[in-house]
Motif scaffolding. Structure first.
Motif, short mmCIF file in Angstrom:
data_model
loop_
_atom_site.label_atom_id
_atom_site.label_comp_id
_atom_site.label_asym_id
_atom_site.label_seq_id
_atom_site.Cartn_x
_atom_site.Cartn_y
_atom_site.Cartn_z
N GLN A 1 -0.60 -4.87 -2.27
CA GLN A 1 0.52 -3.94 -2.21
C GLN A 1 0.67 -3.16 -3.51
OE1 GLN A 1 3.59 -6.77 -1.32
NE2 GLN A 1 3.16 -6.81 0.88
N TRP B 1 0.55 0.81 -3.93
CA TRP B 1 1.62 1.59 -4.56
C TRP B 1 1.06 2.47 -5.68
CZ3 TRP B 1 4.65 0.41 -9.34
CH2 TRP B 1 5.77 1.27 -9.49
N GLY C 1 0.74 5.34 -3.27
CA GLY C 1 2.16 5.59 -3.39
C GLY C 1 2.41 6.40 -4.66
N GLY D 1 3.28 4.96 -7.59
CA GLY D 1 3.27 4.07 -8.74
C GLY D 1 2.59 4.61 -9.97
N TYR E 1 9.72 1.78 -6.08
CA TYR E 1 9.04 0.48 -5.93
C TYR E 1 9.68 -0.33 -4.81
CZ TYR E 1 7.28 -4.14 -7.60
OH TYR E 1 6.70 -5.38 -7.73
N PHE F 1 8.95 1.01 -1.35
CA PHE F 1 7.57 0.72 -0.97
C PHE F 1 7.42 -0.75 -0.60
CE2 PHE F 1 3.02 0.15 -1.51
CZ PHE F 1 2.50 1.35 -1.03
N ARG F 2 8.05 -1.62 -1.36
CA ARG F 2 7.99 -3.06 -1.10
C ARG F 2 8.57 -3.40 0.28
NH1 ARG F 2 11.45 -6.52 -5.18
NH2 ARG F 2 13.01 -5.19 -4.19
N GLN G 1 6.06 -2.41 2.93
CA GLN G 1 4.87 -3.26 2.85
C GLN G 1 5.13 -4.63 3.45
OE1 GLN G 1 1.48 -2.60 1.27
NE2 GLN G 1 2.36 -0.75 2.18
#
Length: 360
Positions: free
Chosen positions: A121, A125, A129, A131, A333, A336-337, A340
């Motif tokens: 993950q 990200w 993503g 990140g 973050y 996204f978490r 995921q």
């Protein structure tokens, strides 16, 4: 074909597959860099990522771009590498960004936070993503250009002189814990200690600390923690997928040619994948050896996990209210978490749960 347009048109992967990279850079100037690691040379997995990175840069540049690698303490202390890169004392460093949460808690988001992303993950990200974009914007304040430089995968929960049987056992526990997790341990009543890897064994042996976490079976066995603390906990709830980084001085990076910049990016990505492959391959055998030698495994009790989770979320809320850097990165973050975990719940976790219950 003009060289730079060839690189852009074919893509880096195509160039490397064709084996043409050394020819492309044959006209480039010689470049010599020094890289300071936050890790001891005895750890061939985590320190070794620096050597893998440097070797790949040399190979792809046809020997014209070389990087010497230096263990913690050779050029500067383990926790001095950000200052070294920032002020240009060294061109590059390899480290765990969360070591530097004391400068700004946002550093931890580039590595691992309690109950954060797992390694896959985290890579998603970073690369697909926001990140990498968000962390580079943050690191720019420190004159740093960053590249993901490895991941250990989920870690163990550390070595203890006495088994942790409830959340009450955390109170007063002098616990060496890396980076940001110490803030949560403190909220749980523990006494966190931020000690470099090379100094943990002596601290455990002398009783200066009651417990210590490092990484996982392969590295922990090398450092001999099982000899001074028999109880080995899991899971490392503070490090579901800690990412290491290559930090590069912005001026040094800007001074590279486009071809050399592409080589740095490619070499870092290679080292990133190589590190976790090594850990995943080496940890199972090491864990078997540790258990055969008398190590006592235990799982953190539910009340410990629940308290740690509660205090982690409370800490993140507090930080979002007072640290704009943190809030900007953490909001993305966290979103996204959430997505995921929804996906992994059905596919990855479902498959893993079944497979790990089978006798193969």
């Amino acid at each position: 074909m003009e060289r730079r347009s060839f690189v852009r048109g074919a893509g880096l992967a195509g160039v490397l597959a064709a084996g043409t990279a050394p020819a492309i850079v044959h006209a480039q100037a010689q470049v010599r860099w020094r890289l300071a690691s936050s890790f001891p040379k005895s750890l061939d997995t985590i320190f070794g990522a620096s050597d893998v990175f440097a070797a790949k840069v040399k190979e792809l540049s046809g020997g014209k771009f070389t990087i010497s690698t230096h263990a913690a303490g050779e050029l500067m202390p383990a926790f001095g590498v950000v200052d070294g890169v920032q002020n240009g004392t060294i061109e590059a460093a390899h480290t765990a960004p969360y070591y530097f949460f004391g400068k700004d808690e946002t550093f931890a988001l580039g590595c691992a936070i309690p109950f954060g992303l797992n390694s896959r993950q985290m890579t998603a990200w970073m690369f697909e993503g926001n990140g990498l974009k968000l962390m580079r914007e943050f690191y720019k304040q420190y004159n740093i250009m960053s590249f993901p430089g490895g991941n250990t995968g989920s870690q163990m929960g550390g070595w203890y002189r006495k088994e942790v049987k409830s959340a009450a056992d955390i109170k007063g526990l002098k616990f060496r814990v890396g980076g940001f997790a110490g803030k949560v341990v403190e909220r749980m009543g523990g006494v966190p200690q931020n000690i470099p890897g090379g100094e943990i064994y002596q601290s455990l042996e002398k009783g200066t600390i009651d417990a210590a976490e490092w990484i996982g079976p392969y590295d922990d066995q090398k450092l001999g923690f099982n000899k001074v603390a028999p109880f080995y906990a899991y899971p490392g709830w503070w490090e579901g997928g800690p990412q290491l980084d290559f930090f590069i001085n912005q001026k040094a990076y800007d001074g590279l040619s486009a071809e050399y910049k592409a080589i740095v990016e490619c070499a870092a990505a290679y080292a990133h994948v190589d590190m976790q492959a090594k850990y995943d391959a080496k940890n199972p055998g090491a864990l078997k050896q540790l258990v055969a030698g008398g190590t006592k495994l235990f799982r953190f009790p539910k009340d410990v996990m629940d308290l740690a989770f509660k205090e982690s979320l409370a800490l993140y809320s507090d930080l979002s209210a007072k640290n704009p850097n943190w809030k900007k990165v953490y909001d993305d973050y966290a979103n996204f978490r959430r997505d995921q975990n929804l996906w992994f719940r059905f596919a990855e976790a479902g498959f893993d749960d079944f497979m790990q219950s089978q006798k193969l």
